[in-house]
Design an enzyme around this catalytic site. Structure first.
Site, PDB file in Angstrom:
ATOM      1  N   GLU A  49       0.861  -1.178   0.000  1.00  0.00           N
ATOM      2  CA  GLU A  49       0.000   0.000   0.000  1.00  0.00           C
ATOM      3  C   GLU A  49       0.899   1.231   0.000  1.00  0.00           C
ATOM      4  O   GLU A  49       1.754   1.384   0.879  1.00  0.00           O
ATOM      5  CB  GLU A  49      -0.908   0.030   1.238  1.00  0.00           C
ATOM      6  CG  GLU A  49      -2.027  -0.991   1.212  1.00  0.00           C
ATOM      7  CD  GLU A  49      -2.932  -0.869   2.422  1.00  0.00           C
ATOM      8  OE1 GLU A  49      -2.779   0.113   3.187  1.00  0.00           O
ATOM      9  OE2 GLU A  49      -3.779  -1.752   2.615  1.00  0.00           O
ATOM     10  N   ASP A  60      -6.467   9.493   9.570  1.00  0.00           N
ATOM     11  CA  ASP A  60      -5.145   9.046   9.979  1.00  0.00           C
ATOM     12  C   ASP A  60      -4.741   9.629  11.324  1.00  0.00           C
ATOM     13  O   ASP A  60      -5.061  10.767  11.660  1.00  0.00           O
ATOM     14  CB  ASP A  60      -4.105   9.438   8.922  1.00  0.00           C
ATOM     15  CG  ASP A  60      -4.316   8.695   7.623  1.00  0.00           C
ATOM     16  OD1 ASP A  60      -4.462   7.468   7.676  1.00  0.00           O
ATOM     17  OD2 ASP A  60      -4.340   9.339   6.558  1.00  0.00           O
TER      18      ASP A  60
END
Length: 263
Positions: A49, A60
């Protein structure tokens, strides 16, 4: 067959679980990030990823946020992120690459143009965390038409009423978020993850990969034992942020991959 599907077929034939690693493109700088990405397959990573840095990464935690800030301050762009994938493809044409990020940079580029460029660079899948299933016409369906997998996240709050909607156009694999909240928070608990993975697998034939809260080889093993594999991101990115050498980062990744593969 897509690279992602081919990789899961290979893992199934070998009776092994998948280890997925996340790194931010351009962190701590473009060249170091490329060295890490290009070294991941040799460290046992089954799917890579690559994070697309964005100014407002709402899902995040601090570790990934700081990585994105470092990348942006160093001049990393969407084009630079695609160039990172191209660099990998010069030495590896088999390891699947998933680009993970937010919709704004893609929207700004234009969906059709972006998908053409992503396909050309060697991107196999997308995780775009701020596009819910209700917005599939924006990017998900065009991506599928371009033969790029669109990977959706399921979470502990995705109930049985919501799950079919989440799964309806998902392809490649399902990313199960093992804990509520942002990336890098808490620790994954295999005993709690197992029934959730079973619930998702009862509704789809896609592999289910578990992420969030995995930091040790033992955790990678335990989580992979109850799923089709695991993802580690923040723990790797944290070491990059501390200035560890590429070799040391890759050695840590290898330990995690060995843990997942021992499940």
């Amino acid at each position: 067959m897509s690279r992602i599907a081919a990789r899961f077929e290979k893992l199934k034939a070998e009776n092994r679980k998948a280890f997925v690693a996340y790194v931010m493109a351009g962190d701590p700088d473009e060249e170091t990030a490329r060295q890490v990405v290009c070294g991941l397959p040799g460290a046992g990573v089954d799917i890579i990823e690559v994070g697309l840095p964005f100014t407002d990464p709402m899902a995040d935690g601090p570790t990934i946020q700081l990585a994105g800030q470092r990348a942006l301050e160093g001049g990393m762009t969407l084009d630079g992120t695609l160039d990172t994938v191209r660099a990998l493809r010069k030495s590896d044409d088999e390891t699947p690459v998933v680009m993970m990020g937010y919709y704004n940079p893609i929207y700004s580029r234009g969906v059709e143009t972006f998908l053409e460029q992503a396909k050309d660079a060697g991107v196999d899948g997308l995780i775009v965390v701020d596009l819910p299933p209700e917005e599939d016409e924006e990017l998900c369906l065009p991506a599928l038409e371009a033969e790029i997998d669109f990977i959706r996240l399921a979470t502990p709050t995705t109930d049985d009423a919501r799950l079919p909607k989440v799964l309806q156009n998902t392809s490649g694999f399902v990313y199960y978020v093992s804990i509520t909240g942002i990336t890098g928070a808490g620790a994954a608990d295999a005993s709690k993850v197992a029934p959730e993975v079973a619930r998702i697998k009862s509704a789809t034939d896609l592999p289910v990969i578990v992420g969030f809260g995995i930091k040790t080889p033992e955790a990678a093993r335990d989580i992979s034992a109850v799923a089709d594999g695991c993802v580690v991101g923040s723990a790797i990115v944290e070491r990059i942020g501390k200035g560890e050498s590429v070799d040391d980062v890759l050695a840590y990744v290898r330990s995690l991959a060995d843990g997942a593969h021992s499940a």
